[in-house]
Motif scaffolding. Sequence first.
Motif, PDB file in Angstrom:
ATOM      1  N   ALA A  48      42.497  41.197  27.914  1.00 28.24           N
ATOM      2  CA  ALA A  48      41.156  41.649  28.294  1.00 28.24           C
ATOM      3  C   ALA A  48      41.186  42.308  29.678  1.00 28.24           C
ATOM      4  N   ILE A  49      41.915  41.708  30.608  1.00 30.26           N
ATOM      5  CA  ILE A  49      42.038  42.286  31.948  1.00 30.26           C
ATOM      6  C   ILE A  49      42.773  43.623  31.868  1.00 30.26           C
ATOM      7  N   SER A  50      43.785  43.712  31.015  1.00 26.20           N
ATOM      8  CA  SER A  50      44.515  44.967  30.843  1.00 26.20           C
ATOM      9  C   SER A  50      43.589  46.076  30.357  1.00 26.20           C
ATOM     10  N   LYS A  51      42.646  45.731  29.483  1.00 22.47           N
ATOM     11  CA  LYS A  51      41.675  46.731  29.011  1.00 22.47           C
ATOM     12  C   LYS A  51      40.793  47.208  30.163  1.00 22.47           C
ATOM     13  N   HIS A  52      40.355  46.269  31.001  1.00 23.39           N
ATOM     14  CA  HIS A  52      39.557  46.645  32.179  1.00 23.39           C
ATOM     15  C   HIS A  52      40.369  47.560  33.101  1.00 23.39           C
ATOM     16  N   LEU A  53      41.637  47.229  33.291  1.00 24.47           N
ATOM     17  CA  LEU A  53      42.496  48.038  34.157  1.00 24.47           C
ATOM     18  C   LEU A  53      42.694  49.439  33.575  1.00 24.47           C
ATOM     19  N   THR A  54      42.760  49.538  32.263  1.00 25.26           N
ATOM     20  CA  THR A  54      42.888  50.845  31.613  1.00 25.26           C
ATOM     21  C   THR A  54      41.644  51.697  31.865  1.00 25.26           C
ATOM     22  N   VAL A  55      40.467  51.082  31.766  1.00 25.35           N
ATOM     23  CA  VAL A  55      39.219  51.807  32.028  1.00 25.35           C
ATOM     24  C   VAL A  55      39.207  52.305  33.476  1.00 25.35           C
ATOM     25  N   LEU A  56      39.588  51.436  34.412  1.00 23.16           N
ATOM     26  CA  LEU A  56      39.622  51.818  35.824  1.00 23.16           C
ATOM     27  C   LEU A  56      40.637  52.926  36.078  1.00 23.16           C
ATOM     28  N   THR A  57      41.780  52.853  35.396  1.00 20.38           N
ATOM     29  CA  THR A  57      42.817  53.872  35.541  1.00 20.38           C
ATOM     30  C   THR A  57      42.335  55.202  34.971  1.00 20.38           C
ATOM     31  N   ASN A  58      41.724  55.173  33.783  1.00 15.11           N
ATOM     32  CA  ASN A  58      41.222  56.397  33.158  1.00 15.11           C
ATOM     33  C   ASN A  58      40.127  57.063  33.993  1.00 15.11           C
ATOM     34  N   ALA A  59      39.377  56.260  34.745  1.00 16.68           N
ATOM     35  CA  ALA A  59      38.335  56.793  35.627  1.00 16.68           C
ATOM     36  C   ALA A  59      38.933  57.294  36.946  1.00 16.68           C
ATOM     37  N   GLY A  60      40.228  57.024  37.157  1.00 17.62           N
ATOM     38  CA  GLY A  60      40.888  57.457  38.383  1.00 17.62           C
ATOM     39  C   GLY A  60      40.650  56.537  39.566  1.00 17.62           C
ATOM     40  N   LEU A  61      40.004  55.381  39.326  1.00 19.30           N
ATOM     41  CA  LEU A  61      39.677  54.469  40.420  1.00 19.30           C
ATOM     42  C   LEU A  61      40.874  53.652  40.884  1.00 19.30           C
ATOM     43  N   ILE A  62      41.833  53.448  39.987  1.00 19.83           N
ATOM     44  CA  ILE A  62      43.073  52.768  40.355  1.00 19.83           C
ATOM     45  C   ILE A  62      44.242  53.527  39.730  1.00 19.83           C
ATOM     46  N   SER A  63      45.423  53.230  40.237  1.00 15.01           N
ATOM     47  CA  SER A  63      46.639  53.712  39.578  1.00 15.01           C
ATOM     48  C   SER A  63      47.469  52.480  39.267  1.00 15.01           C
ATOM     49  N   GLN A  64      48.320  52.602  38.242  1.00 17.18           N
ATOM     50  CA  GLN A  64      49.217  51.515  37.876  1.00 17.18           C
ATOM     51  C   GLN A  64      50.641  52.054  37.909  1.00 17.18           C
ATOM     52  N   GLU A  65      51.531  51.235  38.434  1.00 17.38           N
ATOM     53  CA  GLU A  65      52.916  51.654  38.602  1.00 17.38           C
ATOM     54  C   GLU A  65      53.829  50.480  38.296  1.00 17.38           C
ATOM     55  N   LYS A  66      54.860  50.750  37.527  1.00 20.54           N
ATOM     56  CA  LYS A  66      55.818  49.700  37.206  1.00 20.54           C
ATOM     57  C   LYS A  66      56.882  49.664  38.307  1.00 20.54           C
ATOM     58  N   ARG A  67      57.053  48.501  38.911  1.00 19.93           N
ATOM     59  CA  ARG A  67      58.090  48.292  39.920  1.00 19.93           C
ATOM     60  C   ARG A  67      58.983  47.171  39.401  1.00 19.93           C
ATOM     61  N   GLY A  68      60.144  47.552  38.911  1.00 21.51           N
ATOM     62  CA  GLY A  68      61.000  46.560  38.258  1.00 21.51           C
ATOM     63  C   GLY A  68      60.331  46.124  36.968  1.00 21.51           C
ATOM     64  N   ARG A  69      60.167  44.806  36.824  1.00 23.74           N
ATOM     65  CA  ARG A  69      59.511  44.278  35.618  1.00 23.74           C
ATOM     66  C   ARG A  69      58.009  44.105  35.793  1.00 23.74           C
ATOM     67  N   VAL A  70      57.521  44.356  36.995  1.00 20.64           N
ATOM     68  CA  VAL A  70      56.128  44.042  37.313  1.00 20.64           C
ATOM     69  C   VAL A  70      55.291  45.324  37.391  1.00 20.64           C
ATOM     70  N   LYS A  71      54.118  45.276  36.749  1.00 17.59           N
ATOM     71  CA  LYS A  71      53.184  46.398  36.820  1.00 17.59           C
ATOM     72  C   LYS A  71      52.195  46.125  37.955  1.00 17.59           C
ATOM     73  N   TRP A  72      52.090  47.082  38.883  1.00 18.41           N
ATOM     74  CA  TRP A  72      51.236  46.944  40.062  1.00 18.41           C
ATOM     75  C   TRP A  72      50.021  47.847  39.951  1.00 18.41           C
ATOM     76  N   CYS A  73      48.925  47.389  40.531  1.00 19.06           N
ATOM     77  CA  CYS A  73      47.681  48.148  40.563  1.00 19.06           C
ATOM     78  C   CYS A  73      47.370  48.517  42.009  1.00 19.06           C
ATOM     79  N   LYS A  74      46.920  49.741  42.177  1.00 18.59           N
ATOM     80  CA  LYS A  74      46.595  50.241  43.515  1.00 18.59           C
ATOM     81  C   LYS A  74      45.243  50.934  43.462  1.00 18.59           C
TER      82      LYS A  74
END
Length: 115
Positions: A48-74
Amino acid sequence: MNGGMSQSLDHVFAALADGTRRRILTMLLEDDMAVTDVAEPFETSLAAISKHLTVLTNAGLISQEKRGRVKWCKLEPEAMRDAVVWIESFGQLKALNFDAFEVFLDRELSDDSSG
C-alpha cells in the motif's frame, strides 16, 4: 495555463489530496529515506505504501533510486513550485468572509431540507 502545466497541477493536487501521501512528504523533508523506513510508522502494508510512493513519483513530488538492495525516496521540492505559484495567485483576492458564507450555507441547507 497550457495543457501540460494544467495536467501537471492535476497530478500534484491529486497526490496531495491523500493524508498518507502528505505525511510521507513531511517525513521526506528531513532527509532521504529507504522505502521500508517510510512504511514503518504506518499501519498498512508495504504494498500500500509502495502505491502511495508511485503516485508521488508520477506527480514528480519524489524520486526513487535503488542503492544496492535498498530503494530510497527523495523529496523533489521543485515539483511543487507551479502548484505554489498557482495557489499564491489567489492571495491577490480579498479574503473570503467566512461568517457570511456560513450563514449562506446554513440558509441554503435549511431551504433544501424543508422542501
